[in-house]
Design an enzyme around this catalytic site. Structure first.
Site, short mmCIF file in Angstrom:
data_model
loop_
_atom_site.label_atom_id
_atom_site.label_comp_id
_atom_site.label_asym_id
_atom_site.label_seq_id
_atom_site.Cartn_x
_atom_site.Cartn_y
_atom_site.Cartn_z
CG ASP A 184 11.44 4.23 -0.23
OD1 ASP A 184 10.84 5.31 -0.46
OD2 ASP A 184 12.43 4.16 0.51
CG ASP A 223 8.54 7.65 0.51
OD1 ASP A 223 8.63 7.20 1.67
OD2 ASP A 223 9.52 7.85 -0.23
CD GLU A 224 9.85 3.07 3.78
OE1 GLU A 224 10.38 4.15 4.02
OE2 GLU A 224 10.01 2.04 4.46
P1 TTP Z 1 12.62 8.73 2.18
O1 TTP Z 1 11.91 7.64 1.45
O2 TTP Z 1 13.56 8.38 3.26
O3 TTP Z 1 13.45 9.62 1.16
P2 TTP Z 1 13.12 10.04 -0.32
O4 TTP Z 1 11.85 9.41 -0.84
O5 TTP Z 1 13.13 11.53 -0.41
O6 TTP Z 1 14.38 9.52 -1.10
P3 TTP Z 1 14.73 8.03 -1.57
O7 TTP Z 1 14.80 8.09 -3.06
O8 TTP Z 1 16.06 7.78 -0.94
O9 TTP Z 1 13.66 7.13 -1.06
O10 TTP Z 1 11.57 9.73 2.80
C1 TTP Z 1 10.31 10.02 2.19
C2 TTP Z 1 9.96 11.48 2.37
O11 TTP Z 1 9.94 11.82 3.74
C3 TTP Z 1 10.96 12.43 1.72
O12 TTP Z 1 10.69 12.64 0.34
C4 TTP Z 1 10.81 13.66 2.56
C5 TTP Z 1 10.43 13.15 3.94
N1 TTP Z 1 11.62 13.18 4.82
C6 TTP Z 1 11.83 14.30 5.63
O13 TTP Z 1 11.02 15.24 5.61
N2 TTP Z 1 12.94 14.35 6.43
C7 TTP Z 1 13.86 13.33 6.47
O14 TTP Z 1 14.86 13.41 7.21
C8 TTP Z 1 13.64 12.17 5.64
C9 TTP Z 1 14.63 11.03 5.63
C10 TTP Z 1 12.51 12.14 4.83
MG MG Z 2 11.50 7.33 -0.60
#
Ligand code: TTP
Ligand code: MG
Length: 366
Positions: A4, A104-105
């Site tokens: 992730d 992103d996963e």
């Molecule tokens: P995530 O992997 O949930 O969050 P992140 O990568 O920003 O942070 P983390 O370090 O905790 O992994 O989500 C991936 C992307 O998806 C995030 O960068 C932006 C988008 N996203 C949204 O647009 N709205 C949301 O509510 C969430 C959770 C994510």
């Molecule tokens: Mg993320």
């Protein structure tokens, strides 16, 4: 392994403009209604220290960062998708089987490469993290575990730039103290319901009688909760065909929680998706629903059917079921609604870039 990327959209912005790295950065989905209306998509970890979170209204994030030298930027999906593709192409070379599950996963099955050895897997994950950082400039967090469920939870434990390895013998002791909400599929409503039965940690859930869980939540969910609490998951890492999914999204006439009004829209989206499916000769196994709520937060649900199908009636019925579940998870009204089918059976040669669910309208991946 579950990979992730850290604060992904905001990290993309930092990479494009390194001067941002020392400031709180908030990436926003502006709704366009007023200058500041909309929600936070994500923020970097500096902004999170001030309490900024994904899904939060922009004006609240601005309040939290009042008098601070913070940067607010609009989302740039095309750029994030390009970065995502580069990272995922590199990550894919590290896996026996590779399943991307979001922008992103991704899950990586590395069992054969490391011959089932968790110390090797740990070193391998470090190597993956190092390559992504050196070649593309991104940090990420990785969970390594005997299955997808535990790997996903492990990846969330240490962030940013984390690596958490859970060996088979440590699964239960790792899960036990965690709040039940850490298990995928346990949202706020389920958590509240479980709280009433005195279940707050995974250990509480593991000790709860499975038959009682089934009578409270139904057979399929009851069994899932029971297995999840023991870290049991046999879902394989599924390498998808190149055509990943077909989806459509539309704005409702009015913000609503009335199922019949929403189903009117999903039915017509289903028909649209279905005709594209038929044109391309695909059958599907996975059906997904996604909603943009009034506060611009997103909710999604999906279901994988036992057998692939091309049946429009099944598609509509599954959507109805998913909508019901999605509405149970929130009290907010729905603003936009999207339908997606995936896990196609037929091979297809053409490859197009991955697109996010919400970047275009209507949208399809083919
Ligand atoms: P995530 O992997 O949930 O969050 P992140 O990568 O920003 O942070 P983390 O370090 O905790 O992994 O989500 C991936 C992307 O998806 C995030 O960068 C932006 C988008 N996203 C949204 O647009 N709205 C949301 O509510 C969430 C959770 C994510
Ligand atoms: Mg993320």
């Amino acid at each position: 392994m579950l990979l992730d990327l850290d604060y992904f959209f905001a990290q993309c912005e930092e990479l494009r403009n390194p001067a941002l790295k020392t400031k709180p950065v908030v990436v926003c989905v502006y709704s366009g209604r007023t200058e500041e209306s909309g929600a936070v998509s994500t923020s970097n970890y500096l902004a999170r220290e001030y309490g900024v979170k994904s899904g939060m209204p922009i004006f609240i994030a601005k309040k939290k960062l009042q008098d601070i030298d913070a940067v607010f930027l609009p989302v740039d999906y095309d750029y994030y998708e390009e970065m995502s593709q580069r990272i995922m192409s590199l990550a894919k070379t590290f896996a026996d089987r590779f399943e991307q599950v979001g922008i992103d996963e991704a899950y990586l099955d590395v069992t054969e490469r490391v011959q089932g050895d968790f110390d090797e897997a740990s070193a391998f994950a470090q190597e993956l993290k190092r390559e992504i950082k050196e070649k593309l400039g991104f940090t990420c967090s990785v969970g390594v575990a005997p299955n997808k469920l535990v790997a996903k939870i492990a990846a969330d434990i240490q962030k940013p730039d984390g690596l958490t390895v859970i060996k088979p013998g440590r699964v239960q002791s790792f899960l036990n103290p965690l709040p039940v909400g850490r298990l995928p599929g346990i949202g706020i409503k389920t958590r509240e319901k479980m709280q009433v039965f005195g279940i707050s940690t995974v250990e509480d859930l593991a000790e709860y009688d499975v038959q009682s869980l089934i009578s409270q939540f139904g057979r399929s969910l009851g069994n899932y909760f029971h297995n999840a609490s023991a870290g049991i998951d046999d879902d394989p890492v599924q390498q998808k065909t190149e055509t990943e999914s077909i989806s459509r999204i539309a704005t409702l006439k009015e913000n609503t929680r009335e199922p019949s009004l929403i189903l009117e829209k999903t039915d017509s989206l289903c028909e649209d998706v279905h005709s594209t499916l038929l044109q391309q000769g695909f059958s599907f196994r996975t059906v997904g629903i996604a909603a943009v709520m009034v506060d611009m937060s997103m909710k999604s649900r999906s279901k994988t059917l036992e057998n692939p199908t091309t049946d429009l009636v099944i598609l509509k019925a599954t959507l109805k079921e998913l909508l019901q579940k999605l509405l149970e998870e929130t009290d907010l009204k729905v603003r936009r609604i999207g339908v997606r089918v995936s896990s196609f059976e037929k091979e297809h040669k053409k490859q197009r870039p991955l697109t996010t669910y919400f970047s275009q309208e209507p949208q399809k991946k083919s």
